[in-house]
Design an enzyme around this catalytic site. Structure first.
Site, PDB file in Angstrom:
ATOM      1  N   ASP A  92       0.861  -1.186   0.000  1.00  0.00           N
ATOM      2  CA  ASP A  92       0.000   0.000   0.000  1.00  0.00           C
ATOM      3  C   ASP A  92       0.895   1.233   0.000  1.00  0.00           C
ATOM      4  O   ASP A  92       1.538   1.530   1.012  1.00  0.00           O
ATOM      5  CB  ASP A  92      -0.897   0.010   1.248  1.00  0.00           C
ATOM      6  CG  ASP A  92      -1.953  -1.091   1.253  1.00  0.00           C
ATOM      7  OD1 ASP A  92      -1.816  -2.044   0.460  1.00  0.00           O
ATOM      8  OD2 ASP A  92      -2.896  -1.000   2.062  1.00  0.00           O
ATOM      9  N   LYS A 155      -6.943   3.504  -2.512  1.00  0.00           N
ATOM     10  CA  LYS A 155      -7.223   3.411  -1.075  1.00  0.00           C
ATOM     11  C   LYS A 155      -7.396   4.817  -0.516  1.00  0.00           C
ATOM     12  O   LYS A 155      -6.665   5.734  -0.895  1.00  0.00           O
ATOM     13  CB  LYS A 155      -6.064   2.667  -0.398  1.00  0.00           C
ATOM     14  CG  LYS A 155      -6.113   2.605   1.119  1.00  0.00           C
ATOM     15  CD  LYS A 155      -4.918   1.807   1.656  1.00  0.00           C
ATOM     16  CE  LYS A 155      -4.795   1.941   3.165  1.00  0.00           C
ATOM     17  NZ  LYS A 155      -3.661   1.171   3.719  1.00  0.00           N
ATOM     18  N   LYS A 184     -10.205   0.404  -1.612  1.00  0.00           N
ATOM     19  CA  LYS A 184     -10.006   0.067  -0.194  1.00  0.00           C
ATOM     20  C   LYS A 184     -10.365   1.253   0.693  1.00  0.00           C
ATOM     21  O   LYS A 184      -9.874   2.358   0.495  1.00  0.00           O
ATOM     22  CB  LYS A 184      -8.559  -0.370   0.053  1.00  0.00           C
ATOM     23  CG  LYS A 184      -8.256  -0.701   1.522  1.00  0.00           C
ATOM     24  CD  LYS A 184      -6.852  -1.275   1.690  1.00  0.00           C
ATOM     25  CE  LYS A 184      -6.467  -1.382   3.161  1.00  0.00           C
ATOM     26  NZ  LYS A 184      -5.127  -1.965   3.363  1.00  0.00           N
TER      27      LYS A 184
END
Length: 224
Positions: A92, A155, A184
């Site tokens: 991430d 995300k 996300k």
């Protein structure tokens, strides 16, 4: 959605700087018990988590350029390769927020692509855009750049800034990236109601430290 299905959408997370070995061992034990999608941990803990989760379905997720996104793209690429070598299955990464605000879109795309290329399909790449710091226009642009650079997910948040995921942001991100890219939600998802709200609006993964409370239908005040 039952508890098992919900658990498979959650990255069980501990990114606090004070997380020690016992914390990581507990996190991994819980992840195995609930069969969460992954554990999300700082790079220094990847080797330990990979060892503890070996042979299971639970993936090892780590963070790149975290939490500010202000490292150079070369450093982010190195971090990515190093994390994968140590056992990470997912990364991430945080975008360069300042460059996005400068409208230096070429740099932002290259920065994301540096991580995507370094991952070389050996790990999923998720792009943290830090929604709480962006205008609506910037959120859309960041999602477009992440998609163009070949990332697997967008995300919302690091959990370390001024706000986390909102259903409205998830809806906007899903509308921007289309049906096939992952979205996300992270930061502030602390209950089953929070989880259902972001899933309803298009989230396919949730990052949370309150994972167990979410699955058990309780409310947690825990943070990353």
């Amino acid at each position: 959605m039952d508890k098992q299905q919900l658990a498979k959408m959650i990255d069980h997370t501990i990114l606090k700087p004070e997380a020690d070995k016992a914390s990581i061992e507990k996190l991994c034990k819980e992840a195995l018990e609930y069969n969460f999608a992954s554990v999300c941990i700082n790079p220094t803990n990847v080797e330990l988590a990979a060892k503890l989760l070996k042979g299971s379905e639970v993936k090892v997720c780590t963070v790149i350029g975290f939490p500010l996104g202000a490292n150079t793209m070369e450093v982010k690429a190195f971090e990515t390769k190093d994390a994968i070598a140590k056992g990470a299955d997912e990364v991430d990464m945080v975008i360069n927020i300042g460059r996005l605000k400068d409208k230096d879109y070429e740099y932002v795309e290259k920065d994301i692509k540096a991580v995507v290329d370094a991952a070389d399909k050996k790990a999923l790449t998720k792009v943290i855009i830090e929604t709480c710091l962006l205008t609506e226009e910037e959120k859309v642009k960041a999602c477009e750049l992440a998609k163009k650079a070949g990332a697997d997910f967008v995300k919302t948040s690091t959990g370390f800034s001024t706000g986390g995921a909102t259903p409205e942001d998830i809806k906007l991100m899903r509308e921007t990236v289309g049906p096939d890219m992952g979205v996300k939600a992270s930061g502030g998802v602390r209950s089953i109601e929070d989880a259902e709200a972001v899933i309803k609006n298009g989230a396919t993964r949730i990052g949370a430290s309150a994972s167990i409370a979410i699955c058990e239908g309780k409310v947690s005040d825990s943070t990353y």
